[in-house]
Design an enzyme around this catalytic site. Structure first.
Site, PDB file in Angstrom:
ATOM      1  N   TYR A 181       0.803  -1.211   0.000  1.00 10.24           N
ATOM      2  CA  TYR A 181       0.000   0.000   0.000  1.00 10.24           C
ATOM      3  C   TYR A 181       0.845   1.275   0.000  1.00 10.24           C
ATOM      4  O   TYR A 181       0.313   2.371  -0.129  1.00 10.24           O
ATOM      5  CB  TYR A 181      -0.966   0.000   1.192  1.00 10.24           C
ATOM      6  N   LYS A 217       2.188 -14.610   5.766  1.00  9.93           N
ATOM      7  CA  LYS A 217       2.546 -15.551   4.694  1.00  9.93           C
ATOM      8  C   LYS A 217       4.057 -15.783   4.742  1.00  9.93           C
ATOM      9  O   LYS A 217       4.755 -15.793   3.737  1.00  9.93           O
ATOM     10  CB  LYS A 217       2.105 -14.989   3.332  1.00  9.93           C
ATOM     11  N   ASP A 273      -3.301 -17.984   4.136  1.00  8.42           N
ATOM     12  CA  ASP A 273      -4.351 -18.701   3.418  1.00  8.42           C
ATOM     13  C   ASP A 273      -5.099 -19.661   4.326  1.00  8.42           C
ATOM     14  O   ASP A 273      -6.320 -19.823   4.217  1.00  8.42           O
ATOM     15  CB  ASP A 273      -3.779 -19.424   2.194  1.00  8.42           C
ATOM     16  N   ASP A 281      -6.356  -6.414   4.846  1.00  4.57           N
ATOM     17  CA  ASP A 281      -7.434  -5.958   3.969  1.00  4.57           C
ATOM     18  C   ASP A 281      -8.302  -7.139   3.537  1.00  4.57           C
ATOM     19  O   ASP A 281      -9.531  -7.103   3.623  1.00  4.57           O
ATOM     20  CB  ASP A 281      -6.824  -5.264   2.756  1.00  4.57           C
TER      21      ASP A 281
END
Length: 421
Positions: free
Chosen positions: A163, A230, A284, A308
């Site tokens: 971002y 992740k 995930d 997000d």
């Protein structure tokens, strides 16, 4: 409101009320705090008016006149542009800095062209690095089969990650330079038609976010904090996010926390009752576990992009963004705002659901300011309205045979339940 203040020297704080202070890492709130706000664009004026009326009713009910909020109106968005020639006047940012406790309506951002997101600009200008999104079921129609098990607070890092917008088109001089550098210096060959983006995640940014999340857990007696990442693939960004977050937990909150590894190796798999469990989950896996095992999570701490994704999925499970509260927080300053946008096609029609704005205000007043009785009154009123099928069109269309009520009628209904409490 009167004349919109455009420049800082035009600012005139209210004659009543006092500003909150921030000393030694703590917000000090008087019994008559000044709360700055602007209504924003589209449906903003309607939903902000509703939220203010309901907060005032709850404060009056909870404290019987011993506490009172003084509202300080400023402007941003289309109204400010007409009067000041800018969408975000310096006076508005200065008012938010002085007040420390702030409420905003949604702001317009064009897709694909035009000005940059004003929401992002406000977050950067005020260093609002923690995006806090509570997710809770109040009885509204929801796609999850057990929405009663959902009660989460998502802490999303707000200033770093992709971002930051550090990216270059595939055919730009900058992308060519980066590809050349990678090939010559690192022996890594990128395809010549590859766009390039950079994903910065810092120790500083990570740890101040985790600090706020653990403080929130302690204040609200929350027993689980989960780090989402992740890191199995992105080892030196999201993997580092995981490690740095654990560092804060074990080094700064040692008396209050226990890690999942410690639970398994030292406590026979059972978390001590007086401890906050700190664990982590791969991103995930986390996205599916909040669906399959919703009751196992409370606070979720995530980098910007993953935060997000998961916050939107989480709100979808309890009925969508019409009920989705949000707050951006920094050190001694916060700005509450709904997750949804301006919905211009509904503006001025007195049909919109103001609950997301109302719940955002409740988080600001109840959790950030510490006036918890106000938040309880507001949440109970919303539950009563939904249980009695007194809802706006967006919820009514999911309830067979229910006739919707208007925004103003819904506001009056909530105030009625607050007064009856």
């Amino acid at each position: 409101m009167g004349k919109i203040p455009c420049n800082v020297n035009e600012l005139k704080p209210p004659s009543e009320g006092h500003f909150a202070k921030y000393e030694n890492g703590k917000l000090i709130v008087p019994d008559d705090p000044i709360v700055a706000f602007f209504k924003g664009d589209g449906i903003g004026p309607e939903i902000v008016d509703s939220a203010i009326k309901i907060v005032d009713a709850a404060v009056s009910k909870a404290y019987g006149g011993k506490r009172k909020i003084t509202w300080w109106q400023v402007a941003a968005g289309e109204e400010a542009e007409k009067e000041c020639g800018t969408l975000l006047p310096d006076a508005t940012l200065e008012a938010f800095k002085r007040a420390r406790i702030n409420l905003k309506g949604p702001l317009t951002t064009p897709v694909g062209s035009g000005f940059r997101s004003l929401n992002v600009a406000i977050r950067i200008a005020l260093d609002l690095y923690a995006n806090i999104r509570p997710v809770k079921w109040y009885g509204q129609p929801a796609p999850h089969c057990h929405p009663e098990k959902i009660d989460w607070v998502i802490f999303r890092e707000n200033t770093e990650d992709v971002y930051m917008g550090i990216e270059f088109p595939w055919n730009s001089p900058e992308a060519n330079k980066i590809r050349d550098f990678f090939k010559k210096e690192l022996k890594i060959e990128l395809r010549p038609d590859a766009g390039i983006g950079i994903k910065p995640i810092s120790k500083f940014g990570t740890q101040r976010l985790m600090r706020r999340a653990l403080e929130w857990a302690l204040r609200n007696n929350i027993k689980r904090v989960t780090i989402q990442h992740k890191g199995n693939i992105q080892k030196y960004t999201e993997g580092a996010f995981r490690e740095w977050a654990y560092e804060v937990a074990v080094n700064e909150f040692r008396d209050y926390v226990v890690t999942e590894d410690e639970v398994n190796t030292k406590f026979g798999g059972k978390t001590p009752q007086d401890k906050i469990l700190v664990n982590d989950r791969i991103a995930d896996n986390m996205l599916q576990q909040i669906i399959t095992r919703p009751g196992e999570y409370n606070i979720i701490v995530a980098p910007n992009l993953n935060g997000d994704y998961i916050s939107d999925e989480a709100n979808a499970l309890v009925g969508g963004i019409g009920m989705a509260a949000g707050m951006d927080m920094g050190d001694g300053i916060a700005v509450a705002e709904p997750v949804h946008g301006t919905a211009p096609k509904y503006a001025g029609k007195n049909v919109i659901n103001p609950t997301a704005e109302i719940l955002s205000a409740a988080v600001l007043i109840g959790d950030y300011m510490g006036w918890r009785e106000v938040k309880v009154l507001i949440e109970n009123a919303i539950k009563n309205a939904i249980n009695n099928k007194q809802v706006t069109y967006d919820l009514a269309r999911e309830m067979p045979g229910v006739q919707p009520i208007s925004t103003s009628e819904y506001t009056d209904v909530l105030i009625g339940y607050i007064k009856q409490s």
